[in-house]
Design a protein around this motif. Structure first.
Motif, PDB file in Angstrom:
ATOM      1  N   VAL A 121    -115.256 -17.413 -47.119  1.00 14.14           N
ATOM      2  CA  VAL A 121    -115.516 -18.855 -46.900  1.00 14.14           C
ATOM      3  C   VAL A 121    -114.383 -19.074 -45.653  1.00 14.14           C
ATOM      4  CG1 VAL A 121    -115.477 -21.362 -47.504  1.00 14.14           C
ATOM      5  CG2 VAL A 121    -116.250 -19.766 -49.039  1.00 14.14           C
ATOM      6  N   PRO A 122    -114.812 -19.319 -44.544  1.00 12.02           N
ATOM      7  CA  PRO A 122    -113.878 -19.730 -43.356  1.00 12.02           C
ATOM      8  C   PRO A 122    -112.867 -20.778 -43.929  1.00 12.02           C
ATOM      9  CG  PRO A 122    -116.057 -19.583 -42.654  1.00 12.02           C
ATOM     10  CD  PRO A 122    -116.188 -19.599 -44.103  1.00 12.02           C
ATOM     11  N   TYR A 123    -111.894 -20.651 -43.170  1.00 13.48           N
ATOM     12  CA  TYR A 123    -110.711 -21.647 -43.580  1.00 13.48           C
ATOM     13  C   TYR A 123    -111.144 -23.109 -43.322  1.00 13.48           C
ATOM     14  CZ  TYR A 123    -105.948 -23.937 -43.236  1.00 13.48           C
ATOM     15  OH  TYR A 123    -105.112 -24.810 -43.548  1.00 13.48           O
ATOM     16  N   ASP A 124    -111.668 -23.214 -42.108  1.00 13.58           N
ATOM     17  CA  ASP A 124    -112.107 -24.723 -41.619  1.00 13.58           C
ATOM     18  C   ASP A 124    -113.455 -25.074 -42.497  1.00 13.58           C
ATOM     19  OD1 ASP A 124    -114.094 -22.998 -40.726  1.00 13.58           O
ATOM     20  OD2 ASP A 124    -114.166 -23.929 -38.785  1.00 13.58           O
ATOM     21  N   LYS A 125    -114.049 -24.307 -43.703  1.00 13.45           N
ATOM     22  CA  LYS A 125    -114.991 -24.768 -44.492  1.00 13.45           C
ATOM     23  C   LYS A 125    -114.712 -24.936 -45.675  1.00 13.45           C
ATOM     24  CE  LYS A 125    -118.480 -24.269 -41.206  1.00 13.45           C
ATOM     25  NZ  LYS A 125    -119.206 -25.282 -40.661  1.00 13.45           N
ATOM     26  N   ILE A 126    -113.093 -24.906 -45.997  1.00 10.63           N
ATOM     27  CA  ILE A 126    -112.561 -25.015 -47.307  1.00 10.63           C
ATOM     28  C   ILE A 126    -112.303 -26.530 -47.182  1.00 10.63           C
ATOM     29  CG2 ILE A 126    -110.722 -24.383 -48.819  1.00 10.63           C
ATOM     30  CD1 ILE A 126    -110.791 -21.577 -47.597  1.00 10.63           C
ATOM     31  N   PRO A 127    -112.494 -27.388 -48.414  1.00 13.13           N
ATOM     32  CA  PRO A 127    -112.100 -28.609 -48.455  1.00 13.13           C
ATOM     33  C   PRO A 127    -110.399 -28.701 -48.082  1.00 13.13           C
ATOM     34  CG  PRO A 127    -113.491 -28.304 -50.336  1.00 13.13           C
ATOM     35  CD  PRO A 127    -113.292 -26.878 -49.636  1.00 13.13           C
ATOM     36  N   ASP A 128    -110.011 -29.665 -47.273  1.00  9.39           N
ATOM     37  CA  ASP A 128    -108.660 -29.960 -47.495  1.00  9.39           C
ATOM     38  C   ASP A 128    -108.166 -30.266 -48.567  1.00  9.39           C
ATOM     39  OD1 ASP A 128    -106.583 -30.320 -45.292  1.00  9.39           O
ATOM     40  OD2 ASP A 128    -106.408 -32.312 -45.669  1.00  9.39           O
ATOM     41  N   LEU A 129    -108.795 -31.231 -49.366  1.00  5.32           N
ATOM     42  CA  LEU A 129    -107.923 -31.361 -50.741  1.00  5.32           C
ATOM     43  C   LEU A 129    -107.974 -30.104 -51.623  1.00  5.32           C
ATOM     44  CD1 LEU A 129    -110.220 -34.738 -51.586  1.00  5.32           C
ATOM     45  CD2 LEU A 129    -107.772 -34.559 -51.043  1.00  5.32           C
ATOM     46  N   LEU A 130    -108.739 -29.190 -51.611  1.00  4.02           N
ATOM     47  CA  LEU A 130    -108.683 -27.997 -52.436  1.00  4.02           C
ATOM     48  C   LEU A 130    -107.243 -27.127 -51.786  1.00  4.02           C
ATOM     49  CD1 LEU A 130    -109.110 -25.998 -54.418  1.00  4.02           C
ATOM     50  CD2 LEU A 130    -111.077 -24.882 -52.864  1.00  4.02           C
ATOM     51  N   LYS A 131    -107.012 -27.259 -50.517  1.00  2.00           N
ATOM     52  CA  LYS A 131    -106.032 -26.447 -50.008  1.00  2.00           C
ATOM     53  C   LYS A 131    -104.642 -27.217 -50.404  1.00  2.00           C
ATOM     54  CE  LYS A 131    -108.447 -25.627 -45.765  1.00  2.00           C
ATOM     55  NZ  LYS A 131    -108.722 -26.085 -44.613  1.00  2.00           N
ATOM     56  N   LYS A 132    -104.696 -28.812 -50.312  1.00  3.41           N
ATOM     57  CA  LYS A 132    -103.681 -29.285 -50.754  1.00  3.41           C
ATOM     58  C   LYS A 132    -103.331 -29.466 -52.369  1.00  3.41           C
ATOM     59  CE  LYS A 132    -103.944 -33.092 -47.001  1.00  3.41           C
ATOM     60  NZ  LYS A 132    -104.451 -34.304 -46.856  1.00  3.41           N
ATOM     61  N   GLY A 133    -104.381 -29.290 -53.059  1.00  3.79           N
ATOM     62  CA  GLY A 133    -104.141 -29.058 -54.557  1.00  3.79           C
ATOM     63  C   GLY A 133    -103.597 -27.609 -54.777  1.00  3.79           C
ATOM     64  N   ALA A 239    -121.571 -25.515 -52.837  1.00  2.00           N
ATOM     65  CA  ALA A 239    -120.879 -24.901 -51.595  1.00  2.00           C
ATOM     66  C   ALA A 239    -119.501 -25.539 -51.548  1.00  2.00           C
ATOM     67  CB  ALA A 239    -121.490 -24.761 -50.359  1.00  2.00           C
ATOM     68  N   PRO A 240    -118.433 -24.705 -51.343  1.00  2.00           N
ATOM     69  CA  PRO A 240    -116.915 -25.364 -51.325  1.00  2.00           C
ATOM     70  C   PRO A 240    -116.788 -26.656 -50.469  1.00  2.00           C
ATOM     71  CG  PRO A 240    -117.198 -22.895 -51.039  1.00  2.00           C
ATOM     72  CD  PRO A 240    -118.256 -23.547 -51.049  1.00  2.00           C
ATOM     73  N   LYS A 241    -117.317 -26.629 -49.376  1.00  2.00           N
ATOM     74  CA  LYS A 241    -117.451 -27.956 -48.477  1.00  2.00           C
ATOM     75  C   LYS A 241    -118.048 -29.303 -49.015  1.00  2.00           C
ATOM     76  CE  LYS A 241    -121.774 -27.102 -46.020  1.00  2.00           C
ATOM     77  NZ  LYS A 241    -122.573 -28.387 -46.571  1.00  2.00           N
ATOM     78  N   ASP A 242    -118.748 -29.034 -50.177  1.00  2.00           N
ATOM     79  CA  ASP A 242    -119.439 -30.484 -51.033  1.00  2.00           C
ATOM     80  C   ASP A 242    -118.557 -30.802 -52.170  1.00  2.00           C
ATOM     81  OD1 ASP A 242    -121.455 -30.394 -48.900  1.00  2.00           O
ATOM     82  OD2 ASP A 242    -122.534 -28.959 -50.167  1.00  2.00           O
ATOM     83  N   LEU A 243    -117.358 -30.089 -52.279  1.00  2.00           N
ATOM     84  CA  LEU A 243    -116.373 -30.462 -53.567  1.00  2.00           C
ATOM     85  C   LEU A 243    -115.935 -31.723 -53.283  1.00  2.00           C
ATOM     86  CD1 LEU A 243    -114.712 -27.132 -54.038  1.00  2.00           C
ATOM     87  CD2 LEU A 243    -116.852 -27.779 -55.342  1.00  2.00           C
ATOM     88  N   ASP A 244    -115.813 -32.479 -54.560  1.00  2.00           N
ATOM     89  CA  ASP A 244    -114.904 -33.895 -54.489  1.00  2.00           C
ATOM     90  C   ASP A 244    -113.608 -33.548 -55.113  1.00  2.00           C
ATOM     91  OD1 ASP A 244    -115.196 -33.789 -57.348  1.00  2.00           O
ATOM     92  OD2 ASP A 244    -116.868 -35.116 -57.366  1.00  2.00           O
ATOM     93  N   LEU A 245    -112.908 -34.518 -54.999  1.00  2.00           N
ATOM     94  CA  LEU A 245    -111.721 -34.627 -55.228  1.00  2.00           C
ATOM     95  C   LEU A 245    -111.333 -33.869 -56.754  1.00  2.00           C
ATOM     96  CD1 LEU A 245    -108.541 -35.137 -54.925  1.00  2.00           C
ATOM     97  CD2 LEU A 245    -108.836 -37.503 -55.668  1.00  2.00           C
ATOM     98  N   SER A 246    -112.140 -34.339 -57.660  1.00  2.00           N
ATOM     99  CA  SER A 246    -112.010 -34.008 -59.160  1.00  2.00           C
ATOM    100  C   SER A 246    -112.136 -32.506 -59.279  1.00  2.00           C
ATOM    101  CB  SER A 246    -112.762 -34.774 -60.112  1.00  2.00           C
ATOM    102  OG  SER A 246    -114.104 -34.639 -59.642  1.00  2.00           O
ATOM    103  N   GLN A 247    -113.127 -31.985 -58.449  1.00  2.00           N
ATOM    104  CA  GLN A 247    -113.527 -30.653 -58.607  1.00  2.00           C
ATOM    105  C   GLN A 247    -112.604 -29.801 -58.015  1.00  2.00           C
ATOM    106  OE1 GLN A 247    -117.400 -31.374 -56.715  1.00  2.00           O
ATOM    107  NE2 GLN A 247    -118.669 -31.693 -58.815  1.00  2.00           N
TER     108      GLN A 247
END
Length: 302
Positions: A121-133, A239-247
């Protein structure tokens, strides 16, 4: 003796590079983005020719000393009077050391041959909140150090001791990445030395964004899912891009102990771990306490 010398050489190189790169990375990261997570390019540190050459020469000497040496009168075998099993074992160990050294000396080629980027999954398709988590949970000083984070190790020991449970790990994201790609889970000095040497090479050859992309696409998230793409589908059917904060928080909490925190097999432990990740994200300023509290209420069932 040969193994001990190899370990000392690798440990020396790893600590040297890990400690020396931290300040440069910190200045580059903070100057570019003030500590926030964003896309940027960090050029590999310049190679210290003297140190690297010395290490290469020493290891080459060790390796050459492990094999038979041709002479004017023929080949002198180093294994006189050794039992056949000892000969086989010595040759196997020599071959293993050569392979390990090749992984370090030709790091980028070795790494790329082991990963499947077509599934990434390309870097820009991974949610920013997941990276921060992930950063808040696994390596909060990610942009402030090189391959090794001595401060992070000390802090993790204190935090986990006070809490009475493992809340933070001492290994950096770089160390975890190379361990997942190259190494086994055995706990030995040799394996740790390899991990440090490979982590140094990872930091030298890839940017922080590239390392985080590698980590998120190769780490084990439990329930048979390797990488964020598989984990997102297995646990949430999206898909990862559709994940919310809790997920995102749920996934960020899994790499530390995938089996223990698996929200399908252990929903209560998974929910507890998600809440811990949300608290760490709020502590780092990535989200507000109100956002953390609201997301913690969004428990789900598959």
């Amino acid at each position: 003796m040969k193994k001990l010398l190899f370990i000392l050489i690798i440990l020396g190189a790893a600590v040297y590079w890990g400690m020396s790169q931290g300040d440069d990375l910190s200045r580059q990261a903070k100057a570019s983005h003030g500590g926030a997570i964003a896309s940027r390019e960090i050029k590999p540190a310049k190679e210290e020719k003297g140190v690297v050459s010395e290490i290469k020469e020493t290891v080459a000497t060790l390796i050459s000393g492990m094999s038979s040496t041709p002479t004017a009168q023929g080949t002198v075998e180093k294994t006189d009077r050794a039992a056949p099993s000892s000969v086989v074992k010595e040759k196997a160990e020599a071959g293993t050391l050569r392979e390990k050294w090749d992984d370090v000396a030709h790091f980028k080629e070795a790494l790329e041959s082991r990963v499947h980027r077509e599934k990434f999954v390309p870097y820009d398709k991974i949610p920013d909140l997941l990276k921060k988590g992930i950063i808040a949970t696994e390596d909060r000083r990610y942009y402030d150090h090189g391959a090794v984070d001595v401060i992070g190790v000390a802090r993790a020991l204190i935090t986990n001791s006070i809490a009475g449970e493992t809340l933070e790990g001492g290994s950096t994201i770089a160390q975890q990445t190379v361990k997942n790609i190259f190494l086994s889970n055995e706990r030995t000095m040799t394996r740790k030395a390899e991990e440090l040497a490979l982590a140094v090479q990872l930091e030298r050859n890839y940017s922080k964004e590239e390392i985080l992309e590698l980590y998120l696409n190769t780490i084990y998230f439990g329930h048979g899912a390797y990488g964020v793409g598989e984990a997102s589908r297995v646990y949430f059917g999206k898909a990862p891009k559709d994940l919310d904060l809790s997920q995102c928080a749920m996934l960020a909490g899994l790499p530390q102990a995938p089996s223990a925190y698996d929200p399908i097999a252990h929903p209560q432990e998974g929910a507890k771990r998600m809440t811990t990740v949300l608290a760490l994200m709020a502590q780092e300023g990535y989200i507000t306490p109100e956002q953390a509290a609201t997301a913690a209420l969004h428990l789900w069932l598959k």
